[in-house]
Design an enzyme around this catalytic site. Structure first.
Site, PDB file in Angstrom:
ATOM      1  N   CYS A  53     -15.338 -12.229   0.294  1.00 30.86           N
ATOM      2  CA  CYS A  53     -15.064 -11.400   1.480  1.00 30.86           C
ATOM      3  C   CYS A  53     -16.200 -11.539   2.509  1.00 30.86           C
ATOM      4  O   CYS A  53     -17.379 -11.477   2.164  1.00 30.86           O
ATOM      5  CB  CYS A  53     -14.918  -9.944   1.058  1.00 30.86           C
ATOM      6  SG  CYS A  53     -14.495  -8.866   2.432  1.00 30.86           S
ATOM      7  N   CYS A  57     -20.449  -5.075   2.691  1.00 29.78           N
ATOM      8  CA  CYS A  57     -20.529  -3.758   2.038  1.00 29.78           C
ATOM      9  C   CYS A  57     -21.530  -3.840   0.871  1.00 29.78           C
ATOM     10  O   CYS A  57     -21.328  -4.636  -0.064  1.00 29.78           O
ATOM     11  CB  CYS A  57     -19.166  -3.340   1.523  1.00 29.78           C
ATOM     12  SG  CYS A  57     -17.864  -3.530   2.777  1.00 29.78           S
ATOM     13  N   CYS A  60     -20.469  -3.911  -2.913  1.00 30.57           N
ATOM     14  CA  CYS A  60     -19.275  -4.635  -3.362  1.00 30.57           C
ATOM     15  C   CYS A  60     -19.563  -5.967  -4.036  1.00 30.57           C
ATOM     16  O   CYS A  60     -20.248  -6.836  -3.485  1.00 30.57           O
ATOM     17  CB  CYS A  60     -18.325  -4.833  -2.203  1.00 30.57           C
ATOM     18  SG  CYS A  60     -16.713  -5.457  -2.749  1.00 30.57           S
ATOM     19  N   CYS A  97      -1.525   0.112  -6.898  1.00 31.72           N
ATOM     20  CA  CYS A  97      -2.319  -0.185  -5.712  1.00 31.72           C
ATOM     21  C   CYS A  97      -2.837  -1.619  -5.765  1.00 31.72           C
ATOM     22  O   CYS A  97      -3.480  -2.027  -6.733  1.00 31.72           O
ATOM     23  CB  CYS A  97      -3.493   0.791  -5.639  1.00 31.72           C
ATOM     24  SG  CYS A  97      -4.561   0.467  -4.228  1.00 31.72           S
ATOM     25  N   CYS A 129       0.822   1.167  -3.000  1.00 29.47           N
ATOM     26  CA  CYS A 129      -0.327   1.302  -2.106  1.00 29.47           C
ATOM     27  C   CYS A 129      -0.957  -0.072  -1.940  1.00 29.47           C
ATOM     28  O   CYS A 129      -0.935  -0.886  -2.861  1.00 29.47           O
ATOM     29  CB  CYS A 129      -1.328   2.278  -2.736  1.00 29.47           C
ATOM     30  SG  CYS A 129      -2.818   2.507  -1.740  1.00 29.47           S
ATOM     31  N   CYS A 189      -4.552   6.972   2.300  1.00 29.03           N
ATOM     32  CA  CYS A 189      -5.432   7.176   1.153  1.00 29.03           C
ATOM     33  C   CYS A 189      -6.836   6.877   1.662  1.00 29.03           C
ATOM     34  O   CYS A 189      -7.124   5.739   2.047  1.00 29.03           O
ATOM     35  CB  CYS A 189      -5.050   6.223   0.023  1.00 29.03           C
ATOM     36  SG  CYS A 189      -6.201   6.257  -1.356  1.00 29.03           S
ATOM     37  N   ARG A 261      -8.557  12.081  -6.080  1.00 31.18           N
ATOM     38  CA  ARG A 261      -8.629  11.125  -7.196  1.00 31.18           C
ATOM     39  C   ARG A 261     -10.065  10.928  -7.683  1.00 31.18           C
ATOM     40  O   ARG A 261     -10.960  10.592  -6.885  1.00 31.18           O
ATOM     41  CB  ARG A 261      -8.023   9.774  -6.768  1.00 31.18           C
ATOM     42  CG  ARG A 261      -7.997   8.730  -7.890  1.00 31.18           C
ATOM     43  CD  ARG A 261      -7.117   7.543  -7.515  1.00 31.18           C
ATOM     44  NE  ARG A 261      -5.834   8.014  -7.050  1.00 31.18           N
ATOM     45  CZ  ARG A 261      -5.351   7.832  -5.822  1.00 31.18           C
ATOM     46  NH1 ARG A 261      -6.001   7.132  -4.943  1.00 31.18           N
ATOM     47  NH2 ARG A 261      -4.192   8.340  -5.493  1.00 31.18           N
TER      48      ARG A 261
END
Ligand code: SAM
Ligand code: DTB
Ligand code: SF4
Length: 317
Positions: A53, A57, A60, A97, A129, A189, A261
């Protein structure tokens, strides 16, 4: 109890700082107005496109900026994704998801394949999702047409702390995509991560952002950082699980009708800490052996915990 969207930071701080028994008591009152007391939603995650990616972040494992043990995988075959969803349903999940390590969705063959996945999972009568990075308005509309129930796009932390964690996009970018999702009629979400070195004030700031969205996100994932080797946050100090409890209880009070959640991080928590999160009125978890790239508790351990708490899986939201 009416649903409010005008929560002020001072009010939220007052709630967050209540003595824990009082905080949990108020969370329980709020939860009872909108949900059945013994039910927890089971959600299953699948990484449909892993690693590489372009975003940075700091938490991550999938960012191309860091050297982690994640190997890049191309977009999965839709048939394989749908087969995984079918197994998840057989295992008791009601929501599926799909996550992709993209900065943003690009129109073309891969997006068309994701739309096929959404159609296939929706046909299994599961909530569907996706979390694919930034979306345009028309992409959100196409996902909606394919049968998408929800789109996950986390704000992660307070606006003030965001720049310490991610430099390749802004808080405004996140809010824009959330707006597109909402306008397309897809449920939102949106939650965050605790344990990245943020302060109580940052956690309160995140809750303020979430609670001021109108409507509230229907689903609010609260993740405890999974410390991935090779990422800048690999050595972040572990947080006290009671901070998870406090944040969950406050989220429940501010957004009483939402699903809150207890998302990543359960492997690092004792059964007692997880039980406290349920008492603070988290009412949803991820089940299955894996989150996106990291392990999740065993199905057997989860079944034993549910049994000992006298709680059960939600059949249908
Ligand atoms: N690339 C898309 C995005 O960022 O929106 C979707 C996938 S991304 C992995 C989904 C969410 O997972 C992130 O927004 C973050 O909140 C959460 N997450 C990622 N890595 C995590 C970690 N190590 N610990 C806890 N939560 C994490
Ligand atoms: C969310 O808030 N947590 C999930 C889901 N939304 C996409 C992701 C957790 C990822 C944990 C780290 C990993 O497995 O890579
Ligand atoms: Fe990419 Fe999402 Fe990971 Fe950020 S959290 S690096 S956007 S996959």
């Amino acid at each position: 109890m009416n649903i409010r969207h005008d929560w002020a930071r001072d009010e939220i701080r007052t709630v967050y700082q209540l003595p824990l028994p009082e905080l949990v008591f108020r969370a329980q009152l709020a939860h009872r107005e909108y949900h059945r007391p013994d039910e927890v939603q089971m959600c299953r995650l699948l990484s449909i496109k892993t690693g590489g990616c372009p975003e940075d972040c700091a938490y991550c494992s999938q960012s191309a900026h860091y050297k982690t043990d994640v190997t890049r995988e191309p977009l999965m075959d839709p048939a394989e994704v749908i087969a995984t969803a079918r197994r998840a349903k057989a295992g008791g999940a009601t929501r599926f998801c799909m996550g992709a390590a993209w900065r943003q969705v690009n129109d073309g063959k891969e997006f068309d394949q994701v739309l096929d996945m959404v159609r296939g999972v929706a046909a299994l009568d599961l909530e569907v999702c996706c979390t694919l990075g930034m979306l345009t308005q028309s992409q959100a509309q196409r996902l909606k047409k394919a049968g998408l129930t929800a789109y996950n796009h986390n704000l992660d932390t307070s606006p003030e702390f965001y720049g310490e964690v991610i430099s390749t996009r802004t808080y405004e970018d996140r809010l824009r995509t959330i707006g597109h999702v909402r306008e397309a009629g897809i449920t939102v979400c949106c939650g965050g991560i605790l344990g990245m070195g943020e302060s109580d004030e940052d956690r309160i700031g995140l809750l303020e952002q979430l609670a001021r969205l109108d409507p509230h996100p229907e689903s609010v994932p609260i993740n405890m950082l999974v410390r991935n080797e090779g990422t800048p946050l690999e050595d972040a100090p572990e947080i006290d699980p009671l901070i998870m409890v406090r944040t969950i209880a406050t989220a429940r009070i501010l957004m009483p009708a939402s699903m809150v959640r207890l998302a990543a991080g359960r492997r690092r928590m004792s059964p007692e800490a997880v039980a406290l999160c349920f008492l603070a009125r988290a009412n949803s978890i991820f089940t299955g052996e894996k989150l996106l790239t990291t392990p999740n508790p065993d199905a057997g351990d989860d079944a034993r915990l549910f049994e000992s708490l006298g709680m059960r899986a939600l059949q249908r939201a």
